[in-house]
Design an enzyme around this catalytic site. Sequence first.
Site, PDB file in Angstrom:
ATOM      1  N   THR A   1     -24.380 -31.789  26.809  1.00 20.93           N
ATOM      2  CA  THR A   1     -24.666 -32.407  25.517  1.00 20.93           C
ATOM      3  C   THR A   1     -26.037 -33.061  25.543  1.00 20.93           C
ATOM      4  OG1 THR A   1     -23.735 -33.806  23.790  1.00 20.93           O
ATOM      5  CG2 THR A   1     -23.332 -34.526  26.040  1.00 20.93           C
TER       6      THR A   1
ATOM      7  N   LYS B   1     -29.290 -29.748  26.331  1.00 23.85           N
ATOM      8  CA  LYS B   1     -28.876 -28.395  25.926  1.00 23.85           C
ATOM      9  C   LYS B   1     -29.985 -27.356  26.139  1.00 23.85           C
ATOM     10  CE  LYS B   1     -25.376 -29.925  22.647  1.00 23.85           C
ATOM     11  NZ  LYS B   1     -24.816 -29.822  21.306  1.00 23.85           N
TER      12      LYS B   1
ATOM     13  N   ASP C   1     -21.070 -24.577  19.542  1.00 20.32           N
ATOM     14  CA  ASP C   1     -21.150 -25.554  18.445  1.00 20.32           C
ATOM     15  C   ASP C   1     -20.970 -24.892  17.078  1.00 20.32           C
ATOM     16  OD1 ASP C   1     -21.551 -27.807  20.031  1.00 20.32           O
ATOM     17  OD2 ASP C   1     -23.718 -27.507  20.109  1.00 20.32           O
TER      18      ASP C   1
ATOM     19  N   TYR D   1     -19.541 -37.701  13.757  1.00 18.09           N
ATOM     20  CA  TYR D   1     -18.261 -38.321  13.446  1.00 18.09           C
ATOM     21  C   TYR D   1     -18.282 -39.733  14.020  1.00 18.09           C
ATOM     22  CZ  TYR D   1     -17.199 -37.570  18.319  1.00 18.09           C
ATOM     23  OH  TYR D   1     -17.258 -37.610  19.675  1.00 18.09           O
TER      24      TYR D   1
END
Length: 279
Positions: A66, A70, A106, A221
């Site tokens: 992450t 990446k 993703d 989120y």
Amino acid sequence: MTLSLPDQYAVMGNPIAHSQSPRIHRLFAAQTGQSLDYHAQLVEPGGFMAAARAFQAAGGKGLNVTVPFKADAWVFADILSARAERAGAVNTLSFGPAGVRGDNTDGPGLVRDLKINHGYSLAGKRVLLLGAGGAARGVLQPLLLEKPAQLVIANRTANRALELTLRFSDLGPVTGCGLAELAGRPFHLIINATAAGLSDAVPPLPEGVLAANGWCYDLMYGHEPTAFVRWGREHGATQSLDGLGMLVEQAAESFYLWRGVWPETRPVIETLRSGATLV
Ligand code: ATR
């Protein structure tokens, strides 16, 4: 007698303390009866290659990668899936006898959340993608494969949107522009792939960009509704979703790549959403 340890997996990033990936993968493993260990590993800036090499040398089977590594993982992989190649970013590494395979789950995670969990078909829709950084690049190919009527990339720095457009224009009807140029152009679906939410902000959008019955989707989120989810609600979106479902779906794609088994995502999404502490 030889004792065999469970297969080892990890997520590497910086920061990593709040990563939900260990929880998600442990829930998947329990649900599917797979024997594996999955932990979160903090990696210092510039340290990804060495950390991944050490993990591989110790017999590790797979890594999730992450922010901000990446692109490093993309370089680290020996073999790339077509979607990872195109995205210029890898979030899943699999270590096998044929070498290190890099993939990017993703975008498929986003598409699966929209299609399967929310019954939303992208085909024929006018889609607006906000942002032109790594997060946007990671989801473009899977979005275009769903055959939207139009995909507009709009970014604060218009040039970055135009550059991204050039990299993907052979895959479908994609165009790029600055945010102000969106005035008077209503979209069925607006996806926020900017980092504005990190400061609880929303990109400045002109009035009228969300069509009647339009949907909003934030790749981010949080425990509380994100700034963009709130924006969607305030502007009358039929649905204004955060990226928790995408997070679980991209993890399921990784789990499948590693273990060859599809976990059920819905109960895991519900567990995370309820904030319950399980594993
Ligand atoms: P990531 O890998 O998360 O995509 P990034 O590559 O740094 O991170 O890209 C961040 C994206 O969010 C960019 O599109 C950035 O716009 P610029 O290219 O103009 O910098 C966008 N962004 C960040 N903060 C923003 C804000 N407050 N309003 C609008 N866009 C923002």
